[in-house]
Design a protein around this motif. Structure first.
Motif, PDB file in Angstrom:
ATOM      1  N   GLY A   9       0.848  -1.199   0.000  1.00  0.00           N
ATOM      2  CA  GLY A   9       0.000   0.000   0.000  1.00  0.00           C
ATOM      3  C   GLY A   9       0.877   1.240   0.000  1.00  0.00           C
ATOM      4  N   GLY A  10       1.958   1.160  -0.767  1.00  0.00           N
ATOM      5  CA  GLY A  10       3.014   2.173  -0.647  1.00  0.00           C
ATOM      6  C   GLY A  10       2.943   3.327  -1.615  1.00  0.00           C
ATOM      7  N   GLN A  11       1.837   3.446  -2.350  1.00  0.00           N
ATOM      8  CA  GLN A  11       1.780   4.520  -3.360  1.00  0.00           C
ATOM      9  C   GLN A  11       0.763   5.593  -2.988  1.00  0.00           C
ATOM     10  OE1 GLN A  11      -0.759   2.747  -3.303  1.00  0.00           O
ATOM     11  NE2 GLN A  11      -2.103   2.958  -5.036  1.00  0.00           N
ATOM     12  N   GLY A  13      -1.460   7.654   0.528  1.00  0.00           N
ATOM     13  CA  GLY A  13      -1.654   7.865   1.963  1.00  0.00           C
ATOM     14  C   GLY A  13      -0.375   7.690   2.783  1.00  0.00           C
ATOM     15  N   TYR A  33       0.470  -2.051  -4.458  1.00  0.00           N
ATOM     16  CA  TYR A  33      -0.880  -1.496  -4.362  1.00  0.00           C
ATOM     17  C   TYR A  33      -1.882  -2.528  -4.849  1.00  0.00           C
ATOM     18  CZ  TYR A  33      -0.745  -0.575  -9.421  1.00  0.00           C
ATOM     19  OH  TYR A  33      -0.668  -0.706 -10.788  1.00  0.00           O
ATOM     20  N   GLY A  35      -5.110  -1.791  -6.708  1.00  0.00           N
ATOM     21  CA  GLY A  35      -5.818  -1.631  -7.985  1.00  0.00           C
ATOM     22  C   GLY A  35      -5.853  -0.206  -8.506  1.00  0.00           C
ATOM     23  N   ASN A  36      -5.401   0.744  -7.700  1.00  0.00           N
ATOM     24  CA  ASN A  36      -5.486   2.148  -8.107  1.00  0.00           C
ATOM     25  C   ASN A  36      -4.305   2.496  -9.037  1.00  0.00           C
ATOM     26  OD1 ASN A  36      -5.678   4.947  -8.276  1.00  0.00           O
ATOM     27  ND2 ASN A  36      -6.476   5.129  -6.181  1.00  0.00           N
ATOM     28  N   PHE A  54      -0.550  -6.213  -6.656  1.00  0.00           N
ATOM     29  CA  PHE A  54      -1.013  -7.555  -6.269  1.00  0.00           C
ATOM     30  C   PHE A  54      -1.840  -7.436  -4.995  1.00  0.00           C
ATOM     31  CE2 PHE A  54       1.807  -8.438  -2.628  1.00  0.00           C
ATOM     32  CZ  PHE A  54       2.869  -7.561  -2.856  1.00  0.00           C
ATOM     33  N   VAL A  56      -2.577  -8.292  -1.399  1.00  0.00           N
ATOM     34  CA  VAL A  56      -1.808  -8.775  -0.244  1.00  0.00           C
ATOM     35  C   VAL A  56      -2.545  -9.830   0.578  1.00  0.00           C
ATOM     36  CG1 VAL A  56      -0.361  -6.702   0.040  1.00  0.00           C
ATOM     37  CG2 VAL A  56      -2.576  -6.844   1.220  1.00  0.00           C
ATOM     38  N   SER A  57      -3.853  -9.950   0.362  1.00  0.00           N
ATOM     39  CA  SER A  57      -4.614 -10.952   1.121  1.00  0.00           C
ATOM     40  C   SER A  57      -4.556 -12.331   0.460  1.00  0.00           C
ATOM     41  CB  SER A  57      -6.075 -10.506   1.286  1.00  0.00           C
ATOM     42  OG  SER A  57      -6.741 -10.551   0.042  1.00  0.00           O
ATOM     43  N   GLY A  84      -3.948  -1.639   4.138  1.00  0.00           N
ATOM     44  CA  GLY A  84      -5.067  -1.897   5.036  1.00  0.00           C
ATOM     45  C   GLY A  84      -6.360  -1.336   4.485  1.00  0.00           C
ATOM     46  N   THR A 105      -7.040  -8.824   4.721  1.00  0.00           N
ATOM     47  CA  THR A 105      -6.224  -7.755   4.124  1.00  0.00           C
ATOM     48  C   THR A 105      -5.275  -7.142   5.144  1.00  0.00           C
ATOM     49  OG1 THR A 105      -8.000  -7.266   2.577  1.00  0.00           O
ATOM     50  CG2 THR A 105      -6.313  -5.567   2.842  1.00  0.00           C
ATOM     51  N   ASN A 106      -5.757  -6.888   6.343  1.00  0.00           N
ATOM     52  CA  ASN A 106      -4.920  -6.202   7.338  1.00  0.00           C
ATOM     53  C   ASN A 106      -3.979  -7.151   8.088  1.00  0.00           C
ATOM     54  OD1 ASN A 106      -6.069  -3.190   7.700  1.00  0.00           O
ATOM     55  ND2 ASN A 106      -7.759  -4.573   7.286  1.00  0.00           N
ATOM     56  N   GLY A 133      -0.088  -1.095  12.657  1.00  0.00           N
ATOM     57  CA  GLY A 133      -1.300  -1.403  13.431  1.00  0.00           C
ATOM     58  C   GLY A 133      -2.191  -0.184  13.480  1.00  0.00           C
ATOM     59  N   THR A 182      -5.303  11.491   6.039  1.00  0.00           N
ATOM     60  CA  THR A 182      -5.266  10.853   4.715  1.00  0.00           C
ATOM     61  C   THR A 182      -6.668  10.928   4.129  1.00  0.00           C
ATOM     62  OG1 THR A 182      -5.849   8.678   5.572  1.00  0.00           O
ATOM     63  CG2 THR A 182      -3.498   9.187   5.470  1.00  0.00           C
ATOM     64  N   MET A 184      -8.856   8.723   3.825  1.00  0.00           N
ATOM     65  CA  MET A 184      -9.803   8.005   4.678  1.00  0.00           C
ATOM     66  C   MET A 184     -10.368   8.938   5.760  1.00  0.00           C
ATOM     67  SD  MET A 184      -8.919   4.383   6.481  1.00  0.00           S
ATOM     68  CE  MET A 184      -8.164   4.878   8.011  1.00  0.00           C
TER      69      MET A 184
HETATM   70  P1  NDP Z   1      -5.284   4.408   2.320  1.00  0.00           P
HETATM   71  O1  NDP Z   1      -6.689   3.937   2.189  1.00  0.00           O
HETATM   72  O2  NDP Z   1      -4.954   5.832   1.979  1.00  0.00           O
HETATM   73  O3  NDP Z   1      -4.322   3.463   1.423  1.00  0.00           O
HETATM   74  C1  NDP Z   1      -4.437   2.083   1.543  1.00  0.00           C
HETATM   75  C2  NDP Z   1      -3.354   1.438   0.716  1.00  0.00           C
HETATM   76  O4  NDP Z   1      -3.457   0.013   0.856  1.00  0.00           O
HETATM   77  C3  NDP Z   1      -3.489   1.734  -0.782  1.00  0.00           C
HETATM   78  O5  NDP Z   1      -2.208   1.818  -1.338  1.00  0.00           O
HETATM   79  C4  NDP Z   1      -4.216   0.493  -1.294  1.00  0.00           C
HETATM   80  O6  NDP Z   1      -3.988   0.245  -2.676  1.00  0.00           O
HETATM   81  C5  NDP Z   1      -3.576  -0.586  -0.430  1.00  0.00           C
HETATM   82  N1  NDP Z   1      -4.393  -1.791  -0.331  1.00  0.00           N
HETATM   83  C6  NDP Z   1      -5.643  -1.909   0.198  1.00  0.00           C
HETATM   84  N2  NDP Z   1      -6.073  -3.186   0.073  1.00  0.00           N
HETATM   85  C7  NDP Z   1      -5.075  -3.888  -0.536  1.00  0.00           C
HETATM   86  C8  NDP Z   1      -4.916  -5.228  -0.978  1.00  0.00           C
HETATM   87  N3  NDP Z   1      -5.877  -6.157  -0.790  1.00  0.00           N
HETATM   88  N4  NDP Z   1      -3.766  -5.571  -1.600  1.00  0.00           N
HETATM   89  C9  NDP Z   1      -2.795  -4.659  -1.799  1.00  0.00           C
HETATM   90  N5  NDP Z   1      -2.867  -3.385  -1.394  1.00  0.00           N
HETATM   91  C10 NDP Z   1      -3.999  -2.991  -0.786  1.00  0.00           C
HETATM   92  O7  NDP Z   1      -4.841   4.036   3.798  1.00  0.00           O
HETATM   93  P2  NDP Z   1      -4.020   4.909   4.862  1.00  0.00           P
HETATM   94  O8  NDP Z   1      -2.813   5.468   4.232  1.00  0.00           O
HETATM   95  O9  NDP Z   1      -4.959   5.791   5.566  1.00  0.00           O
HETATM   96  O10 NDP Z   1      -3.598   3.756   5.895  1.00  0.00           O
HETATM   97  C11 NDP Z   1      -2.390   3.012   5.764  1.00  0.00           C
HETATM   98  C12 NDP Z   1      -2.291   2.035   6.924  1.00  0.00           C
HETATM   99  O11 NDP Z   1      -2.324   2.760   8.147  1.00  0.00           O
HETATM  100  C13 NDP Z   1      -3.452   1.045   6.987  1.00  0.00           C
HETATM  101  O12 NDP Z   1      -2.984  -0.200   7.439  1.00  0.00           O
HETATM  102  C14 NDP Z   1      -4.383   1.670   8.011  1.00  0.00           C
HETATM  103  O13 NDP Z   1      -5.202   0.712   8.616  1.00  0.00           O
HETATM  104  C15 NDP Z   1      -3.369   2.260   8.975  1.00  0.00           C
HETATM  105  N6  NDP Z   1      -3.884   3.345   9.799  1.00  0.00           N
HETATM  106  C16 NDP Z   1      -4.370   4.498   9.235  1.00  0.00           C
HETATM  107  C17 NDP Z   1      -4.837   5.528  10.029  1.00  0.00           C
HETATM  108  C18 NDP Z   1      -5.336   6.813   9.453  1.00  0.00           C
HETATM  109  O14 NDP Z   1      -5.754   7.676  10.245  1.00  0.00           O
HETATM  110  N7  NDP Z   1      -5.306   7.031   8.156  1.00  0.00           N
HETATM  111  C19 NDP Z   1      -4.832   5.396  11.485  1.00  0.00           C
HETATM  112  C20 NDP Z   1      -4.295   4.164  11.977  1.00  0.00           C
HETATM  113  C21 NDP Z   1      -3.843   3.182  11.146  1.00  0.00           C
HETATM  114  P3  NDP Z   1      -4.925   0.991  -3.804  1.00  0.00           P
HETATM  115  O15 NDP Z   1      -4.508   2.451  -3.770  1.00  0.00           O
HETATM  116  O16 NDP Z   1      -4.577   0.316  -5.064  1.00  0.00           O
HETATM  117  O17 NDP Z   1      -6.334   0.788  -3.358  1.00  0.00           O
END
Ligand code: NDP
Length: 240
Positions: A9-11, A13, A33, A35-36, A54, A56-57, A84, A105-106, A133, A182, A184
């Motif tokens: 999920g590195g691209q 948030g 990532y 699907g985005n 791909f 991650v789940s 997540g 997923t998480n 977490g 972010t 979310m």
């Molecule tokens: P975002 O929703 O902004 O980004 C989520 C990322 O995870 C995206 O890159 C997404 O890819 C990827 N992703 C989701 N599902 C899958 C999957 N099945 N396979 C591969 N990649 C996947 O999340 P945040 O940046 O807000 O959160 C990042 C992490 O921090 C998460 O684990 C979240 O639970 C945790 N967190 C966040 C908080 C917050 O306030 N934002 C607070 C506490 C924890 P794509 O773009 O392609 O969908």
């Protein structure tokens, strides 16, 4: 040679900030990532960091992705399990699919990827794993039994795996972010957001860079004595 980091999920948030911070710290970085494609293309264009898609789940998908990354870029020495999702709802409304998707997923993803890099890290006697977490895994949250269980599970997973990796030079730590600005969190209605901010002692939401800083700290070569810990980065909202 620069150590290779995989940030799930590195691209987008928080993950995007983590990828960029590790890159700036001199790491080679691959961001995954789900699907985005548009966000991934824009991220690579802006930063030069390669992305790979791909789920991650899905263990088999993770296996194929890790094999591809290691064949093309070398061994993964730093793993950041950041991907997540949320599927919120009270117990009355939550169905089995919402539960499974969030757990797989998480939390399932942490197992999938740690499992796939473990042998290599053990053989090389070096590894850094950071699992993202959440404050809601520490304190619980109304309407999030699935998410709180998954994130709480991450904290247990981290402590158990840290014990297994300790003698092999692999550290395993978790970061528990509080509310971070972010997409979310921006989707939360303004009045609710103001109530959340009022409960944060430092008086603001976290920035993704606040979390990224913690990841850089925990993944440094010098951080070899820090393992099995959970770093809370939450502006003082939850202390324990
Ligand atoms: P975002 O929703 O902004 O980004 C989520 C990322 O995870 C995206 O890159 C997404 O890819 C990827 N992703 C989701 N599902 C899958 C999957 N099945 N396979 C591969 N990649 C996947 O999340 P945040 O940046 O807000 O959160 C990042 C992490 O921090 C998460 O684990 C979240 O639970 C945790 N967190 C966040 C908080 C917050 O306030 N934002 C607070 C506490 C924890 P794509 O773009 O392609 O969908």
């Amino acid at each position: 040679m620069a150590r290779l980091a995989l940030v799930t999920g590195g691209q987008r948030g928080i993950g995007a900030a983590i990828s960029e911070a590790l890159h700036k710290a001199g790491r080679s970085v691959i961001a995954s990532y789900a699907g985005n494609d548009a966000a991934a293309a824009a991220f690579t264009e802006r930063t030069g960091i390669a992305c790979i898609k791909f789920d991650v789940s899905d263990y088999e998908a993770c296996k194929a992705a890790v094999a591809k990354i290691e064949a093309e870029h070398g061994a993964i020495e730093i793993l950041v399990n950041n991907a997540g999702i949320t599927r919120d709802g009270t117990m009355k409304r939550m169905d089995r699919t919402m539960w499974d998707e969030v757990i797989d997923t998480n939390l399932g993803s942490c197992f999938n990827l740690a499992k796939l890099v473990w042998e290599g890290m053990s053989a090389r006697k070096f590894g850094r794993i950071v699992n993202i977490g959440s404050i809601n895994g520490q304190a619980g949250q109304y309407g999030q039994v699935n998410y709180a269980a998954a994130k709480s599970g991450i904290h247990g997973f981290t402590k158990a795996l840290a014990q297994e990796g300790a003698r092999a030079g692999i550290t395993v730590n978790a970061i528990a972010p509080g509310y971070v600005d972010t997409e979310m969190v921006r989707a939360v209605p303004e009045d609710v957001l103001q109530k959340i901010i009022a409960r944060i002692p430092v008086g603001r939401l976290g920035h993704a860079e606040d979390i990224a800083r913690g990841v850089c700290f925990l993944t440094a070569d010098e951080a070899s004595f820090i393992t099995g810990s959970t770093l809370s980065i939450n502006g003082g909202q939850h202390m324990y």
